[in-house]
Structures are given as structure tokens and as C-alpha cells.
Scaffold this motif. Structure first.
Motif, mmCIF file in Angstrom:
data_model
loop_
_atom_site.group_PDB
_atom_site.id
_atom_site.type_symbol
_atom_site.label_atom_id
_atom_site.label_comp_id
_atom_site.label_asym_id
_atom_site.label_seq_id
_atom_site.Cartn_x
_atom_site.Cartn_y
_atom_site.Cartn_z
ATOM 1 N N PRO A 143 0.802 -1.226 0.000
ATOM 2 C CA PRO A 143 0.000 0.000 0.000
ATOM 3 C C PRO A 143 0.836 1.278 0.000
ATOM 4 O O PRO A 143 0.286 2.377 -0.040
ATOM 5 N N GLY A 144 2.167 1.165 0.052
ATOM 6 C CA GLY A 144 3.015 2.351 0.194
ATOM 7 C C GLY A 144 3.065 2.760 1.652
ATOM 8 O O GLY A 144 2.770 1.976 2.542
ATOM 9 N N SER A 145 3.413 3.988 1.896
ATOM 10 C CA SER A 145 3.505 4.501 3.264
ATOM 11 C C SER A 145 2.505 5.624 3.483
ATOM 12 O O SER A 145 2.372 6.514 2.640
ATOM 13 N N VAL A 146 1.845 5.570 4.627
ATOM 14 C CA VAL A 146 0.918 6.628 5.010
ATOM 15 C C VAL A 146 1.674 7.947 5.223
ATOM 16 O O VAL A 146 1.220 9.001 4.804
ATOM 17 N N SER A 147 2.864 7.889 5.842
ATOM 18 C CA SER A 147 3.508 9.131 6.276
ATOM 19 C C SER A 147 4.871 9.441 5.676
ATOM 20 O O SER A 147 5.263 10.601 5.651
ATOM 21 N N ILE A 148 5.620 8.434 5.223
ATOM 22 C CA ILE A 148 6.975 8.688 4.710
ATOM 23 C C ILE A 148 7.152 7.925 3.386
ATOM 24 O O ILE A 148 7.908 6.961 3.302
ATOM 25 N N PRO A 149 6.427 8.327 2.338
ATOM 26 C CA PRO A 149 6.548 7.607 1.070
ATOM 27 C C PRO A 149 7.933 7.808 0.451
ATOM 28 O O PRO A 149 8.613 8.793 0.751
ATOM 29 N N LYS A 150 8.310 6.863 -0.409
ATOM 30 C CA LYS A 150 9.618 6.940 -1.070
ATOM 31 C C LYS A 150 9.455 6.822 -2.582
ATOM 32 O O LYS A 150 8.374 6.530 -3.085
ATOM 33 N N ASP A 151 10.530 7.064 -3.282
ATOM 34 C CA ASP A 151 10.591 6.973 -4.752
ATOM 35 C C ASP A 151 9.608 7.899 -5.449
ATOM 36 O O ASP A 151 9.113 7.595 -6.547
ATOM 37 N N GLY A 152 9.292 9.024 -4.832
ATOM 38 C CA GLY A 152 8.430 10.023 -5.461
ATOM 39 C C GLY A 152 6.942 9.742 -5.383
ATOM 40 O O GLY A 152 6.146 10.473 -5.966
ATOM 41 N N TYR A 153 6.549 8.697 -4.679
ATOM 42 C CA TYR A 153 5.126 8.392 -4.539
ATOM 43 C C TYR A 153 4.492 9.271 -3.475
ATOM 44 O O TYR A 153 5.163 9.730 -2.553
ATOM 45 N N PRO A 154 3.171 9.471 -3.568
ATOM 46 C CA PRO A 154 2.478 10.241 -2.532
ATOM 47 C C PRO A 154 2.191 9.375 -1.315
ATOM 48 O O PRO A 154 2.233 8.141 -1.401
ATOM 49 N N PRO A 155 1.881 9.982 -0.173
ATOM 50 C CA PRO A 155 1.374 9.196 0.954
ATOM 51 C C PRO A 155 0.158 8.402 0.476
ATOM 52 O O PRO A 155 -0.677 8.925 -0.276
ATOM 53 N N PHE A 165 -7.232 -5.132 -5.367
ATOM 54 C CA PHE A 165 -6.346 -4.353 -4.497
ATOM 55 C C PHE A 165 -6.098 -3.030 -5.202
ATOM 56 O O PHE A 165 -5.569 -2.994 -6.317
ATOM 57 N N THR A 166 -6.500 -1.926 -4.557
ATOM 58 C CA THR A 166 -6.383 -0.600 -5.159
ATOM 59 C C THR A 166 -5.605 0.312 -4.236
ATOM 60 O O THR A 166 -5.988 0.499 -3.074
ATOM 61 N N VAL A 167 -4.527 0.904 -4.739
ATOM 62 C CA VAL A 167 -3.725 1.857 -3.971
ATOM 63 C C VAL A 167 -4.260 3.257 -4.261
ATOM 64 O O VAL A 167 -4.529 3.605 -5.418
ATOM 65 N N LYS A 168 -4.399 4.045 -3.172
ATOM 66 C CA LYS A 168 -4.984 5.376 -3.297
ATOM 67 C C LYS A 168 -4.155 6.425 -2.574
ATOM 68 O O LYS A 168 -3.538 6.142 -1.550
ATOM 69 N N ARG A 169 -4.189 7.634 -3.118
ATOM 70 C CA ARG A 169 -3.647 8.788 -2.393
ATOM 71 C C ARG A 169 -4.527 9.021 -1.175
ATOM 72 O O ARG A 169 -5.657 8.533 -1.111
ATOM 73 N N MET A 170 -4.049 9.793 -0.238
ATOM 74 C CA MET A 170 -4.806 10.013 0.994
ATOM 75 C C MET A 170 -6.143 10.711 0.747
ATOM 76 O O MET A 170 -7.045 10.623 1.566
ATOM 77 N N ASP A 171 -6.311 11.368 -0.406
ATOM 78 C CA ASP A 171 -7.599 11.995 -0.725
ATOM 79 C C ASP A 171 -8.585 11.016 -1.365
ATOM 80 O O ASP A 171 -9.701 11.385 -1.703
ATOM 81 N N THR A 173 -8.014 9.251 -4.260
ATOM 82 C CA THR A 173 -7.791 9.085 -5.692
ATOM 83 C C THR A 173 -6.962 7.829 -5.950
ATOM 84 O O THR A 173 -5.837 7.713 -5.447
ATOM 85 N N ALA A 174 -7.500 6.903 -6.722
ATOM 86 C CA ALA A 174 -6.795 5.654 -7.034
ATOM 87 C C ALA A 174 -5.697 5.914 -8.060
ATOM 88 O O ALA A 174 -5.884 6.695 -8.990
ATOM 89 N N PHE A 175 -4.535 5.246 -7.870
ATOM 90 C CA PHE A 175 -3.476 5.376 -8.868
ATOM 91 C C PHE A 175 -2.799 4.057 -9.219
ATOM 92 O O PHE A 175 -1.907 4.022 -10.063
ATOM 93 N N MET A 176 -3.260 2.956 -8.625
ATOM 94 C CA MET A 176 -2.688 1.645 -8.936
ATOM 95 C C MET A 176 -3.713 0.594 -8.521
ATOM 96 O O MET A 176 -4.334 0.734 -7.471
#
Length: 183
Positions: A143-155, A165-171, A173-176
Motif C-alpha cells: 500500500p506504500g507509506s501513510v507518512s513517509i513515502p519513497k521513490d516520489g510516490y504520494p502518501p 487491491f487498489t492503492v490510493k492517495r490520501m484523498d 484518488t486511485a493510482f494503482m
């Protein structure tokens, strides 16, 4: 059942509030935390509003809705202050005819696979980099990181629902995304 999946809060009250807003917005009954809930770790900068006691106060009232696994930053003292189990090394979730092996990622990962069968998924955090891709015969999910994302990804966080399985920005918005319950 809809499950919000999140990893690597690292004691950020700012991003924990955003995660709980996402949990409400998604209407999920359950949340799976993939470790590194309270402590930021010596390799990471302090996240926004580093306040582990505030994170404790936000998560404990949700104890009946949270599943969690141990991250490399969790210790026995974390279990003393959190009202839900945080020291399990992994958990298993069904996905159609397959299983999802859920862990933090510091022990079991792509280089050290857990016992999985073709069509199963490895769901982990730890890298702070979101993923939803097939590797040989298994799915690698993060899912990435809620608070300290890496490699240019958003929280980010993820939603697991009906085999997707859907990865979303904290707002929200789905992006994966990946459909993981099909062979």
C-alpha cells in the motif's frame, strides 16, 4: 468485505488523521495495519506531526476494527500501549481460491518469499513504495507509506475489496490497481 490496508504510519498524528478520514470515507468495516505504527525508526526523518501518543489515542478506540502485523519498528512496549494485537509476524486473508500472506516485509519479501502457492499474494509494507504487480505466479502488493513515502510516490493506503487491491492517495484518488483473486 472491504478492508483498508495501510503501512508505515511511523507515529505521524497528521497522517493518522488522514488515514482515519479515508477509513470513514471508504466505509470499510476493517483496517489492516502492516506495521511500523508508532516509531519512526533511525533510518527515517521524523514524519509530519510526530506524536505517537496521539496516534495511540486515535487508534485504540478502533481496536475491534483493526488487524495488525509487527513491523521492524514494533516492540513489546508498543503492545503495552496499543489495545489491539501488533506483534504477529503475519496474517492470512482469503482471496477467492487463493490466499494473501500479509506481513511487514522486513523478513518475508520478494527476495525471501513466505510459503505461497501460484495465484497467492504477498502483501507487505516496509519499502514505503506502493506495488500491485504480478511476479511469476504470485502477486506482490504494497500500500506504500501513510507518512513517509519513497521513490516520489504520494502518501498512500490501499483498499482490498471483492478480489481487487487498489492503492490510493490520501484523498481517495486511485493510482494503482490489480485484480488478485483470479488465477
Amino acid at each position: 468485505m472491504k478492508i483498508v490496508v495501510a503501512s508505515d504510519i511511523h507515529g505521524s498524528a497528521f497522517y493518522c488523521r488522514k488515514l482515519l478520514a479515508a477509513l470513514d470515507r471508504e466505509g470499510a468495516r476493517r483496517m489492516l495495519l502492516l506495521g511500523d505504527i508508532l516509531y519512526h525508526g533511525p533510518r527515517n526523518d521524523l514524519p509530519a506531526e510526530y506524536a505517537p501518543k496521539e496516534v495511540i489515542a486515535m487508534l485504540n478506540p478502533l481496536k475491534d476494527r483493526i488487524y495488525s502485523v509487527r513491523g521492524n519498528c514494533e516492540a513489546q512496549v508498543d503492545q503495552m500501549v496499543l489495545d489491539f494485537p501488533v506483534l504477529a509476524e503475519y496474517c492470512l486473508l482469503p482471496a477467492g481460491q487463493h490466499m494473501i500472506f500479509c506481513t511487514h516485509g522486513h523478513v518475508f519479501n520478494e527476495e525471501n518469499l513466505p510459503p505461497v502457492m501460484p495465484g497467492d499474494s504477498l502483501l507487505h509494507g516496509h519499502t514505503h513504495v506502493p506495488r500491485a504487480e504480478r511476479r511469476k505466479e504470485i502477486w506482490i502488493l504494497n500500500p506504500g507509506s501513510v507518512s513517509i513515502p519513497k521513490d516520489g510516490y504520494p502518501p498512500s493506503y490501499a483498499v482490498l475489496e471483492d478480489g481487487t487491491f487498489t492503492v490510493k492517495r490520501m484523498d481517495g484518488t486511485a493510482f494503482m490497481s490489480a485484480r488478485i483473486d483470479e488465477g
